[in-house]
Enzyme design. Sequence first.
Site, short mmCIF file in Angstrom:
data_model
loop_
_atom_site.label_atom_id
_atom_site.label_comp_id
_atom_site.label_asym_id
_atom_site.label_seq_id
_atom_site.Cartn_x
_atom_site.Cartn_y
_atom_site.Cartn_z
N ARG A 238 1.05 -1.00 0.08
CA ARG A 238 0.29 0.22 0.06
C ARG A 238 1.09 0.83 -0.27
O ARG A 238 2.09 1.61 0.63
CB ARG A 238 -0.74 -0.18 1.39
CG ARG A 238 -2.06 -0.57 1.16
CD ARG A 238 -3.19 0.63 0.26
NE ARG A 238 -4.23 -0.45 -0.09
CZ ARG A 238 -4.31 -1.52 -0.40
NH1 ARG A 238 -3.53 -1.49 -1.45
NH2 ARG A 238 -5.72 -2.30 -0.68
N GLU A 267 -2.11 7.92 -4.92
CA GLU A 267 -3.12 7.11 -5.56
C GLU A 267 -4.08 7.54 -6.50
O GLU A 267 -4.60 7.62 -5.91
CB GLU A 267 -3.03 5.77 -6.18
CG GLU A 267 -1.34 4.85 -5.66
CD GLU A 267 -1.76 3.53 -5.27
OE1 GLU A 267 -3.17 2.71 -6.00
OE2 GLU A 267 -1.41 2.76 -4.90
N HIS A 285 -0.09 -0.28 -9.80
CA HIS A 285 -1.44 -1.31 -8.53
C HIS A 285 -2.21 -2.00 -9.38
O HIS A 285 -3.36 -2.23 -9.39
CB HIS A 285 -1.97 -0.04 -7.84
CG HIS A 285 -2.59 -0.43 -7.12
ND1 HIS A 285 -3.15 0.46 -5.51
CD2 HIS A 285 -2.94 -2.13 -5.82
CE1 HIS A 285 -3.10 -0.59 -4.38
NE2 HIS A 285 -2.93 -1.51 -5.43
C1 DGY Z 1 -5.76 -4.91 -2.51
O1 DGY Z 1 -7.21 -6.05 -2.98
O2 DGY Z 1 -6.06 -4.66 -1.36
C2 DGY Z 1 -5.88 -4.82 -3.62
O3 DGY Z 1 -4.16 -3.75 -3.67
C3 DGY Z 1 -6.19 -4.51 -4.67
O4 DGY Z 1 -5.65 -4.80 -6.09
#
Ligand code: DGY
Length: 322
Positions: A238, A267, A285
Amino acid sequence: MKPRILVAREVFTDVLDFLARTFDVSSNQGDTPMSPEALAQALADKEGALTTLSERIDAALLAKCPKLKAVCNIAVGFNNIDLEACRERGVMATNTPGVLDASTADFTWALILATARRVNEAEAWLRAGQWHGWKLKQFLGTDVHHATLGILGMGRIGQAVARRAHGFDMTVLYHNTRRLSAEVEKSCRAAYVSMDELLARSDIFTLHTPYSPATHHLVGAKELSRMKPTAILINAARGGVVDDTALVEALKRGTIAAAGLDVFENEPGLNPEFLNLKNVVLTPHIASSTEATRHKMAMTAAENLVAALTTGKPPNLLNPSS
Ligand code: DGY
């Protein structure tokens, strides 16, 4: 009358068909992210929502959506949802754990290899017509095999990344809020170390923690300064867990050697300085983005929504009321 729901972003057709058996479905198949105002308006008369990371579900929004009973995120991460605000309003929130671990771990390895072996940089150079012959010192990279892999956050995805390291004969170290059982450590062939030791010993340092106030800027200037100047940092977890401004500085000054990044603070905006650095690999991502996995994520979220509104017991409930 079927309960009304909103599908906030584009999903697969069979997922919409599945939802339509139980619900009166409105969907944003144009896929433009909705402003908070547009989202609140669209949810004002809905009982359920299928959301993604781009929809912020907070107290202000919930106050405008009196009928809402369930918000089912198409993601394992849920930092876009204020769980406490949902609990206060009696709104169930769910995520999609498990279905994306392997794909995300695979992609982490794509970033590790691309960054260590300078794949993107070399390809861009070749495409620009600059290759005029083999040279001994062309695009010298860093060996991944026999290197030390440091994993920060040893949940399901961290463990899947660790297991994949065996094929590269790596030493695997990890740090986690809780130490794993001896059995899991053995299956991952991973040794638990302190955060300081992880930073100091990793040749490749990869993050697999969720984002929360507790993990905000977990890796910043101080942590980067403890890493080896040859180290590579990988973030497919993240944005916000790493302080991107500090990372840019560290990459410019040679505090660390390189980074492979699939996630960013703010983002889809990203620190523009990343774009000028050759020692970073940047992707938008997409770590979980395979046809099969994104499909499973959307269907899992849809199943959560059906269960939430028909039984009150969705399988992946994040905020049980008691
Ligand atoms: C999630 O599932 O948290 C991912 O970052 C989305 O692709």
